[in-house]
Enzyme design. Structure first.
Site, PDB file in Angstrom:
ATOM      1  N   LYS A  27      42.087 -62.440 -11.025  1.00 27.93           N
ATOM      2  CA  LYS A  27      42.792 -62.038 -12.247  1.00 27.93           C
ATOM      3  C   LYS A  27      43.736 -60.831 -12.032  1.00 27.93           C
ATOM      4  CE  LYS A  27      39.885 -64.707 -15.172  1.00 27.93           C
ATOM      5  NZ  LYS A  27      38.481 -64.973 -15.354  1.00 27.93           N
ATOM      6  N   ASP A  65      30.290 -60.215  -9.583  1.00 32.75           N
ATOM      7  CA  ASP A  65      31.486 -60.977  -9.872  1.00 32.75           C
ATOM      8  C   ASP A  65      32.357 -60.140 -10.802  1.00 32.75           C
ATOM      9  OD1 ASP A  65      33.479 -62.604 -10.714  1.00 32.75           O
ATOM     10  OD2 ASP A  65      32.199 -64.316 -11.220  1.00 32.75           O
ATOM     11  N   TYR A 114      29.780 -66.826 -16.181  1.00 31.93           N
ATOM     12  CA  TYR A 114      30.651 -67.830 -15.570  1.00 31.93           C
ATOM     13  C   TYR A 114      31.180 -67.272 -14.259  1.00 31.93           C
ATOM     14  CZ  TYR A 114      34.619 -71.054 -14.992  1.00 31.93           C
ATOM     15  OH  TYR A 114      35.524 -71.978 -14.522  1.00 31.93           O
TER      16      TYR A 114
HETATM   17  C1  LIG Z   1      37.823 -66.142 -14.526  1.00 32.97           C
HETATM   18  C2  LIG Z   1      36.564 -65.908 -13.835  1.00 32.97           C
HETATM   19  C3  LIG Z   1      36.189 -66.641 -12.697  1.00 32.97           C
HETATM   20  C4  LIG Z   1      36.987 -67.803 -12.188  1.00 32.97           C
HETATM   21  O1  LIG Z   1      38.246 -67.449 -11.727  1.00 32.97           O
HETATM   22  P1  LIG Z   1      39.365 -68.598 -11.589  1.00 32.97           P
HETATM   23  O2  LIG Z   1      40.530 -67.861 -11.030  1.00 32.97           O
HETATM   24  O3  LIG Z   1      39.561 -69.145 -12.966  1.00 32.97           O
HETATM   25  O4  LIG Z   1      38.820 -69.613 -10.666  1.00 32.97           O
HETATM   26  C5  LIG Z   1      35.031 -66.290 -12.046  1.00 32.97           C
HETATM   27  N1  LIG Z   1      34.264 -65.286 -12.490  1.00 32.97           N
HETATM   28  C6  LIG Z   1      34.578 -64.571 -13.576  1.00 32.97           C
HETATM   29  C7  LIG Z   1      33.680 -63.457 -14.005  1.00 32.97           C
HETATM   30  C8  LIG Z   1      35.720 -64.872 -14.304  1.00 32.97           C
HETATM   31  O5  LIG Z   1      35.997 -64.181 -15.413  1.00 32.97           O
END
Ligand SMILES: *Cc1c(COP(=O)(O)O)cnc(C)c1O
Length: 443
Positions: A273, A245, A150
């Site tokens: 995060k 990511d 994701y």
């Molecule tokens: C949480 C997450 C996202 C998205 O971040 P948001 O702040 O919710 O838009 C993208 N990539 C990874 C790996 C994530 O865990």
């Protein structure tokens, strides 16, 4: 252990009904609605350390941690002090502040692959923008993402995505034009041969390979030995960029993220995060020659009214300061290992087949139906989600709050003490017994 047998949820139930009248599904983000496990979502009133309290006054040991950011715990006094100091001086200016330069400095110091960084407001925005940059820098349109990973909800990445999209069984969302997703190629996670094949077919059109270096959004799935190194080589050989990511893993699995642990240098990295300490933040960064193509130093446009927000920067700076103290990641590793061992033992003694995947302070207990490993999306998706739902509710009844989906991580933070870990393991023993008993009845 607190007796939750008489736990009232009347307040949450009322709040949820009211919310459902005014907001789709009653929530601001889909997984929160408890669809995968059933029941009423808890409405949270407050949090302190690793404990959250709902509007009915029930307390829970929290392993959701806002899906990762709260690594130092809720309302940590130093984060609160840092925020309090910032808020008294204004909340946003639309002009640069020194706090941004400070947080940029911390990120660049911790992650050698990042030479320059741009702040945005969410992980979604970070990945979306980094992909625009990768396409601009390579002059190519196609990107590869892994099935079950994701990367936020941007159109081009909402294909076979993990997290909420997976929990709700949405292969890809309506409203995303084919003309956009036809440039998104899919690869199975942890399969270097498949990646190699994709590159040999489409290598010349490939802008970047985007990957969670430790997958966290199909549940935790660590990279197989050599997988990330292999992707690095493939990207280099075919002139594509490697985009890690690390929105979840950055400053979570180590100060330098998964790229430090697995010793692989991506061209671009996305963060979010933890670097916002619980406030809305994202960031992307990488090689200087790439980042200088971003507006206004270069032509690749990307902007944000609230980007680099002083409150978010302050919470992030205070959080990173705590994480930089000696022993922080060792403590997280120890508590993670203790919880992993406890969950495994609880499952084993109840005769429940369980695979626990863990990297540092992120872990997922997978209720496998067959096999003894979860290394990719197919294996994760084949898990017994009904057993997870049972586990989730049994834990909730005993005052332990887990993510309401098999396909998420449990997050351990510095506020989870030995006592809370032991309490969690004791609760898991009871919960597993219940699951084991109902399994043997079925047979
Ligand atoms: C949480 C997450 C996202 C998205 O971040 P948001 O702040 O919710 O838009 C993208 N990539 C990874 C790996 C994530 O865990």
């Amino acid at each position: 252990m607190p007796d939750h047998a008489a736990r009232s949820l009347a307040g949450s139930q009322n709040a949820f009904e009211e919310a459902c009248r005014l907001m789709p599904g009653g929530v601001s983000s889909p997984v929160r609605a408890f669809k995968a496990v059933g029941g009423t979502p808890l409405f949270i009133k407050e949090g302190l350390g690793c404990i959250i309290k709902d509007v009915d006054g029930n307390s829970y040991i929290d392993y959701v941690a806002s899906y990762g950011p709260l690594i130092v715990g809720h309302a940590h006094e130093r984060v609160v002090a840092s925020l309090a100091k910032a808020i008294g001086h204004g909340t946003s200016f639309g002009a640069p502040t020194e706090l941004e330069t400070q947080l940029a400095g911390e990120i660049i110091a911790a992650m050698p692959s990042i030479e320059m960084v741009r702040f945005v407001n969410s992980g979604t925005e970070a990945v979306m923008s980094a992909i625009r940059l990768a396409r601009a820098a390579t002059g190519r349109d196609k990107i590869v993402k892994c099935i079950g990973c994701y990367h936020g909800h941007a159109d081009s990445l909402l294909v076979q995505a993990g997290s909420g999209a997976l929990t709700l069984g949405v292969p890809s969302s309506p409203g995303v034009p084919k003309s956009i997703t036809e440039n998104t190629l899919l690869a199975p996670y942890n399969n270097l041969d498949a990646a190699d094949k994709l590159f040999s077919q489409h290598g010349k059109e490939m802008a970047c390979f985007v990957v969670e270096p430790v997958a966290g959004n199909m549940g935790v799935v660590p990279p197989a030995a050599g997988y990330l190194q292999g992707l690095r080589e493939l990207c280099t050989r075919h002139g594509a960029l490697l985009l890690f990511d690390e929105v979840m893993t950055g400053f979570r699995v180590a100060l330098g993220g998964a790229q430090q642990i697995f010793n692989v240098k991506p061209d671009l990295t996305c963060l979010g995060k933890v670097i916002g300490g619980g406030l809305p933040v994202g960031a992307y960064g990488g090689r200087r020659d790439l980042m200088q193509q971003i507006s206004p130093s270069g032509p690749v446009y990307q902007a944000g009214t609230l980007s680099g927000n002083p409150l978010a920067m302050s919470a992030g700076l205070a959080t990173l300061e705590i994480l930089k103290e000696p022993g922080a990641y060792q403590a997280l590793e120890q508590r993670g290992a203790a919880l992993e061992a406890g969950l495994k033992e609880a499952a084993q003694s109840a005769g429940v087949p369980l695979v626990v995947n863990r990297v540092g302070s992120m872990l997922t207990p997978f209720f496998v139906k067959t096999g003894d490993r979860v290394t990719n999306f197919d294996q994760a998706a084949a898990c017994d989600t009904a057993a997870y739902a049972k586990f989730f509710h049994a834990m909730l009844d005993q005052g332990v709050f887990l993510a309401p989906s098999q396909f998420e991580a449990m997050f351990i933070g510095l506020a989870h003490g030995e006592q809370q870990i032991a309490q969690t393991i004791a609760a898991a023993k009871k919960a597993m017994k219940g699951i084991g008993a109902s399994r043997s009845k079925k047979k």
